[in-house]
Every structure is written in C-alpha cells, then in structure tokens.
Design a protein around this motif. Structure first.
Motif, PDB file in Angstrom:
ATOM      1  N   SER A 111       0.821  -1.218   0.000  1.00  0.00           N
ATOM      2  CA  SER A 111       0.000   0.000   0.000  1.00  0.00           C
ATOM      3  C   SER A 111       0.854   1.266   0.000  1.00  0.00           C
ATOM      4  CB  SER A 111      -0.939  -0.004   1.210  1.00  0.00           C
ATOM      5  OG  SER A 111      -0.196  -0.086   2.419  1.00  0.00           O
ATOM      6  N   ASP A 112       1.956   1.246   0.743  1.00  0.00           N
ATOM      7  CA  ASP A 112       2.815   2.434   0.801  1.00  0.00           C
ATOM      8  C   ASP A 112       3.426   2.741  -0.565  1.00  0.00           C
ATOM      9  OD1 ASP A 112       2.303   2.801   3.462  1.00  0.00           O
ATOM     10  OD2 ASP A 112       4.117   1.798   4.159  1.00  0.00           O
ATOM     11  N   ASN A 113       3.899   1.708  -1.251  1.00  0.00           N
ATOM     12  CA  ASN A 113       4.530   1.919  -2.557  1.00  0.00           C
ATOM     13  C   ASN A 113       3.515   2.401  -3.586  1.00  0.00           C
ATOM     14  OD1 ASN A 113       6.928   1.682  -4.303  1.00  0.00           O
ATOM     15  ND2 ASN A 113       5.741   0.092  -5.336  1.00  0.00           N
ATOM     16  N   LEU A 114       2.342   1.786  -3.589  1.00  0.00           N
ATOM     17  CA  LEU A 114       1.313   2.197  -4.535  1.00  0.00           C
ATOM     18  C   LEU A 114       0.839   3.623  -4.260  1.00  0.00           C
ATOM     19  CD1 LEU A 114      -0.836  -1.062  -4.787  1.00  0.00           C
ATOM     20  CD2 LEU A 114       0.806  -0.179  -6.444  1.00  0.00           C
ATOM     21  N   GLU A 115       0.743   3.976  -2.979  1.00  0.00           N
ATOM     22  CA  GLU A 115       0.319   5.336  -2.629  1.00  0.00           C
ATOM     23  C   GLU A 115       1.364   6.355  -3.068  1.00  0.00           C
ATOM     24  OE1 GLU A 115      -1.003   7.984   1.293  1.00  0.00           O
ATOM     25  OE2 GLU A 115      -0.573   5.842   1.491  1.00  0.00           O
ATOM     26  N   ASN A 116       2.643   6.018  -2.866  1.00  0.00           N
ATOM     27  CA  ASN A 116       3.702   6.936  -3.293  1.00  0.00           C
ATOM     28  C   ASN A 116       3.708   7.121  -4.808  1.00  0.00           C
ATOM     29  OD1 ASN A 116       4.659   7.412  -0.705  1.00  0.00           O
ATOM     30  ND2 ASN A 116       6.078   5.689  -0.744  1.00  0.00           N
ATOM     31  N   MET A 117       3.490   6.029  -5.534  1.00  0.00           N
ATOM     32  CA  MET A 117       3.440   6.130  -6.993  1.00  0.00           C
ATOM     33  C   MET A 117       2.252   6.964  -7.448  1.00  0.00           C
ATOM     34  SD  MET A 117       4.650   2.675  -8.957  1.00  0.00           S
ATOM     35  CE  MET A 117       3.445   1.603  -8.191  1.00  0.00           C
ATOM     36  N   ALA A 118       1.122   6.771  -6.788  1.00  0.00           N
ATOM     37  CA  ALA A 118      -0.076   7.524  -7.164  1.00  0.00           C
ATOM     38  C   ALA A 118       0.120   9.015  -6.924  1.00  0.00           C
ATOM     39  CB  ALA A 118      -1.280   7.008  -6.383  1.00  0.00           C
TER      40      ALA A 118
ATOM     41  N   VAL B 107      -2.585   6.902 -18.609  1.00  0.00           N
ATOM     42  CA  VAL B 107      -1.899   5.613 -18.677  1.00  0.00           C
ATOM     43  C   VAL B 107      -0.406   5.828 -18.939  1.00  0.00           C
ATOM     44  CG1 VAL B 107      -1.671   3.474 -19.999  1.00  0.00           C
ATOM     45  CG2 VAL B 107      -3.937   4.329 -19.402  1.00  0.00           C
ATOM     46  N   GLY B 108      -0.082   6.778 -19.814  1.00  0.00           N
ATOM     47  CA  GLY B 108       1.316   7.075 -20.096  1.00  0.00           C
ATOM     48  C   GLY B 108       2.069   7.550 -18.871  1.00  0.00           C
ATOM     49  N   VAL B 109       1.441   8.398 -18.073  1.00  0.00           N
ATOM     50  CA  VAL B 109       2.058   8.866 -16.832  1.00  0.00           C
ATOM     51  C   VAL B 109       2.316   7.687 -15.891  1.00  0.00           C
ATOM     52  CG1 VAL B 109       1.692  10.213 -14.728  1.00  0.00           C
ATOM     53  CG2 VAL B 109       1.122  11.194 -16.958  1.00  0.00           C
ATOM     54  N   LEU B 110       1.307   6.849 -15.712  1.00  0.00           N
ATOM     55  CA  LEU B 110       1.449   5.698 -14.816  1.00  0.00           C
ATOM     56  C   LEU B 110       2.542   4.753 -15.291  1.00  0.00           C
ATOM     57  CD1 LEU B 110      -2.321   4.926 -14.107  1.00  0.00           C
ATOM     58  CD2 LEU B 110      -0.685   6.046 -12.582  1.00  0.00           C
ATOM     59  N   LEU B 111       2.626   4.554 -16.595  1.00  0.00           N
ATOM     60  CA  LEU B 111       3.649   3.658 -17.132  1.00  0.00           C
ATOM     61  C   LEU B 111       5.048   4.201 -16.862  1.00  0.00           C
ATOM     62  CD1 LEU B 111       4.305   1.107 -18.650  1.00  0.00           C
ATOM     63  CD2 LEU B 111       3.931   2.332 -20.806  1.00  0.00           C
ATOM     64  N   LEU B 112       5.245   5.498 -17.052  1.00  0.00           N
ATOM     65  CA  LEU B 112       6.537   6.102 -16.747  1.00  0.00           C
ATOM     66  C   LEU B 112       6.892   5.945 -15.271  1.00  0.00           C
ATOM     67  CD1 LEU B 112       6.501   9.456 -18.773  1.00  0.00           C
ATOM     68  CD2 LEU B 112       7.826   7.407 -19.250  1.00  0.00           C
ATOM     69  N   LYS B 113       5.908   6.136 -14.388  1.00  0.00           N
ATOM     70  CA  LYS B 113       6.162   6.027 -12.957  1.00  0.00           C
ATOM     71  C   LYS B 113       6.440   4.590 -12.539  1.00  0.00           C
ATOM     72  CE  LYS B 113       5.875  10.352 -11.998  1.00  0.00           C
ATOM     73  NZ  LYS B 113       7.085  11.092 -11.533  1.00  0.00           N
ATOM     74  N   VAL B 114       5.781   3.632 -13.191  1.00  0.00           N
ATOM     75  CA  VAL B 114       6.057   2.221 -12.892  1.00  0.00           C
ATOM     76  C   VAL B 114       7.486   1.872 -13.290  1.00  0.00           C
ATOM     77  CG1 VAL B 114       5.505  -0.157 -13.571  1.00  0.00           C
ATOM     78  CG2 VAL B 114       3.674   1.423 -12.974  1.00  0.00           C
ATOM     79  N   ILE B 115       7.908   2.345 -14.472  1.00  0.00           N
ATOM     80  CA  ILE B 115       9.278   2.095 -14.915  1.00  0.00           C
ATOM     81  C   ILE B 115      10.283   2.696 -13.938  1.00  0.00           C
ATOM     82  CG2 ILE B 115      10.961   2.641 -16.711  1.00  0.00           C
ATOM     83  CD1 ILE B 115       8.680   2.510 -18.739  1.00  0.00           C
ATOM     84  N   GLN B 116      10.031   3.926 -13.511  1.00  0.00           N
ATOM     85  CA  GLN B 116      10.920   4.568 -12.546  1.00  0.00           C
ATOM     86  C   GLN B 116      10.947   3.813 -11.226  1.00  0.00           C
ATOM     87  OE1 GLN B 116       9.657   8.646 -12.259  1.00  0.00           O
ATOM     88  NE2 GLN B 116      10.127   9.115 -14.391  1.00  0.00           N
ATOM     89  N   ASN B 117       9.773   3.353 -10.789  1.00  0.00           N
ATOM     90  CA  ASN B 117       9.690   2.625  -9.532  1.00  0.00           C
ATOM     91  C   ASN B 117      10.429   1.298  -9.599  1.00  0.00           C
ATOM     92  OD1 ASN B 117       7.935   0.643  -7.563  1.00  0.00           O
ATOM     93  ND2 ASN B 117       8.052   2.727  -6.765  1.00  0.00           N
ATOM     94  N   VAL B 118      10.322   0.607 -10.729  1.00  0.00           N
ATOM     95  CA  VAL B 118      11.023  -0.672 -10.891  1.00  0.00           C
ATOM     96  C   VAL B 118      12.528  -0.458 -10.832  1.00  0.00           C
ATOM     97  CG1 VAL B 118      11.555  -2.496 -12.547  1.00  0.00           C
ATOM     98  CG2 VAL B 118       9.188  -1.832 -12.153  1.00  0.00           C
ATOM     99  N   ILE B 119      13.018   0.599 -11.476  1.00  0.00           N
ATOM    100  CA  ILE B 119      14.454   0.897 -11.433  1.00  0.00           C
ATOM    101  C   ILE B 119      14.893   1.183  -9.999  1.00  0.00           C
ATOM    102  CG2 ILE B 119      16.195   2.572 -12.136  1.00  0.00           C
ATOM    103  CD1 ILE B 119      14.748   2.788 -14.811  1.00  0.00           C
TER     104      ILE B 119
ATOM    105  N   GLN C 106      13.426  -0.022  -7.358  1.00  0.00           N
ATOM    106  CA  GLN C 106      13.324  -1.292  -6.637  1.00  0.00           C
ATOM    107  C   GLN C 106      14.568  -2.147  -6.858  1.00  0.00           C
ATOM    108  OE1 GLN C 106      10.814  -2.577  -4.712  1.00  0.00           O
ATOM    109  NE2 GLN C 106       9.088  -1.215  -5.052  1.00  0.00           N
ATOM    110  N   ILE C 107      15.119  -2.082  -8.071  1.00  0.00           N
ATOM    111  CA  ILE C 107      16.317  -2.873  -8.359  1.00  0.00           C
ATOM    112  C   ILE C 107      17.465  -2.432  -7.465  1.00  0.00           C
ATOM    113  CG2 ILE C 107      18.053  -3.364 -10.133  1.00  0.00           C
ATOM    114  CD1 ILE C 107      15.826  -3.167 -12.209  1.00  0.00           C
ATOM    115  N   GLY C 108      17.591  -1.137  -7.284  1.00  0.00           N
ATOM    116  CA  GLY C 108      18.560  -0.620  -6.315  1.00  0.00           C
ATOM    117  C   GLY C 108      19.971  -0.492  -6.845  1.00  0.00           C
ATOM    118  N   SER C 109      20.417  -1.448  -7.641  1.00  0.00           N
ATOM    119  CA  SER C 109      21.799  -1.435  -8.118  1.00  0.00           C
ATOM    120  C   SER C 109      21.976  -0.537  -9.341  1.00  0.00           C
ATOM    121  CB  SER C 109      22.249  -2.855  -8.476  1.00  0.00           C
ATOM    122  OG  SER C 109      21.410  -3.416  -9.466  1.00  0.00           O
TER     123      SER C 109
END
Length: 340
Positions: A58-65, A292-304, A306-309
């Motif tokens: 919930s915290d991650n999804l809220e931050n992305m939103a 949808v485009g905004v959300l997709l960009l934010k998901v990509i940023q969030n995944v990067i 999450q990877i951390g390295s």
C-alpha cells in the motif's frame, strides 16, 4: 458506433477510428494505437509484482499515485496542446513557479494560494497562445522563451533561489496536499476529477471537436468555420492553468515552494502524452491514454528504484528509449493503415 468517453469525433478522428467493414489487420492497428500503452502498463505491473515483494504494498502504490498526480495534471493540459499539433515547453517552469507562488500566497489564505498561481501561469499560457495563434510564431520558440521567462520570474521572487516559502501545516491549503480520502491522497482524487472533466470536454463538447479539427487539418478546420486562433489560444491557456495548479498542489503536499522542481517536467509530460497514444502531428489522442502514459513512466521509474543497483540516470535512458519505440510504432501503424 459506441465509443469511449474521450474518443475523438472530428473529421480527422473518425478517419482514425475503426471503419465499417474494417479488415482484421485494420482493427488490430486501431486497437494497438488506442490501447497499446494500457496493455504494456498491465504487463509491466504484473512483472514488477512478481519480481518485487514490495511493489504492490500500500505504501509503494500510494507513493506512486501521489508522484503521478502532479505530472498527470501537467500532462492533461499538454494533451490538448499536442492534439492541436502544438507543443508547450514552458510547463516545467510554470509548475515550479506555481508552487512558489502558492507557498507565498498561502500566508494570505487558501484562496490566494490557489488563485495566484492560476492567474499568473494562466496569463503566461494566454500570452503563449496569442503569440502562436495571432502572430503565427512557432510554438517551440514561443514556449521556450516562456520557459526561460517563467524561470526568471521564479528566481526573482525567491531572491535567486535563496528564499524558500513555507506553508502552514495546519492550514486548509496544506490539507489539500496531505489529507487522504478512503486511504488515497487528496491530490490523486483531484487529478481523477480533472481527467474526467477533461475527457468530457475533449469528447462531448464543440470545443473538443475544434481541438481535433485544428490538429487534423488547420486549413480545413478554418474552411469549416472552426475558430482556429481562439482554439489555439484556449489550449495554451489551459496548459498554463494545469501547470500552475499542479505546482500549487505540489506545494501543498510538500508544505513549501521548492525552487528546483520542474526541470525536465515538460519532456516527461510530452513523453507521457505520446506514449498514451496521442500523435505528435496532432488530430488524434486520448485523455485516458495520457493518464496511462504517466502511470507507465512512474512504474518504470519505480522498478528501477526497486532494483537498487541501477543508477537513477537509467530512468531517463529507459524512458527515452521507450518513447522512441512508441513514436516509431505510431508512425508504422499510421502508414500501414493508410496502405490498407
């Protein structure tokens, strides 16, 4: 034909929709252009949720939103501009200026905190529209000048960036950025309401038809009686208003007017709109696609993240590469449909 709430309705747009008796290839081309970003978003979220245990928390999804909400408001105004075949490079600076003006105005009440950035940023958007529509200057040059001018006003207001205006945490204005409704931040709800209104305006009003007509063929739109100049002035004014409002909401969220924000936001907004299916050449696009485009960009940023390295610079590399793929795909689909 039954269409989505924000499906275009002009002469240009009807040509982009699935024609009666369309072949299977034509139907697939239309669906790919309209819903490709949504399918990609769903696949990306499924892959991210399977790869990272913290992605669907919930915290991650809220931050992305929340982080998506401010960019989405800017992208909303940008959608109208790009559908007319224009571009607005000033929105990043207007976003930052709106935040600073809102934080400064909050000492005089919520009304001033909201109306001041709307008035100033809307006025700059109006000037952009007048120069583009009446003087027939290139949108790129006009909005680039506005970007530099707005940043200069920002530096003047903040003594070259040395002064940061704070918002009273107990004020109603701060609550607009920090309160939650049903567990979701208030800026997210405000953004959703704005997108619904934007979709209705673009799909169900005469103004929306003019926007599509101007982007599809400006000369033909003028011959049909569409107010071309007034439409252009309106969309650039709307873009300025959206950027100023996004900056004000961001200031309420951060309870301060941060001067360094907004750099590169214009490129993010353009990327989100184009990824969502709106053609850079104008005449075709979707309000929902921009979200949808905004959300997709934010998901990509969030995944990067999450990877951390991976360095944060990879966000820009991936976003740029993805945008290039989308533009190439749009061009190919458009040519293929014309051949068919």
């Amino acid at each position: 034909m039954t269409t989505d709430v924000d499906t275009p309705v002009s002469a240009k747009s009807t040509a982009e929709e699935e024609p009666p008796g369309a072949t299977r290839s034509e139907r697939l081309s239309v669906l790919a252009q309209q819903h490709g970003a949504l399918v990609t978003l769903i696949v990306a979220m499924i892959a991210a949720s399977l790869s990272f245990d913290t992605f669907l928390t919930s915290d991650n999804l809220e931050n992305m939103a929340l982080s998506s909400a401010f960019l989405a408001v800017v992208a909303l105004g940008m959608t109208f501009v790009i559908v007319t075949g224009g571009i607005d490079l000033s929105v990043g600076s207007l976003f930052a200026l709106g935040g600073v003006l809102a934080a400064w105005g909050s000492q005089y009440g919520t009304a001033v905190a909201l109306l001041l950035p709307l008035a100033v940023c809307g006025l700059i958007g109006l000037v952009n529209g007048l120069l583009i529509a009446r003087s027939r200057l290139a949108p790129f040059i006009v909005t680039l000048a506005a970007m530099l001018g707005a940043r200069g006003i920002l530096l003047s207001v903040t003594d070259e960036g040395s002064k940061t205006y704070l918002v009273d945490k107990n004020s109603f204005f701060a609550k607009l950025g920090q309160d939650t409704v049903l567990g979701v931040g208030a800026p997210v709800w405000i953004t959703l309401v704005l997108f619904v209104l934007g979709a209705v305006v673009l799909r169900r009003t005469r103004f929306g038809q003019y926007v599509y007509a101007v982007g599809g063929n400006e000369d033909a739109a003028a011959l049909m009686g569409a107010p071309v100049a007034r439409t252009k002035i309106s969309v650039y004014t709307l873009s300025g208003l959206c950027a100023g409002l996004a900056g004000a909401l961001n200031a309420a969220w951060l309870v301060s007017g941060v001067t360094i924000l907004g750099s590169g936001m214009e490129l993010e907004a353009i990327s989100a709109v184009v990824i969502g299916g709106t053609l850079l050449t104008g005449g075709f696009g979707f309000i929902s696609g921009s979200l949808v485009g905004v959300l997709l960009l934010k998901v990509i940023q969030n995944v990067i993240n999450q990877i951390g390295s991976l360095d944060s610079a990879y966000q820009q590399v991936v976003s740029g590469a993805f945008l290039a793929v989308v533009v190439i795909a749009q061009t190919w689909l458009g040519r293929r449909r014309r051949v068919l």
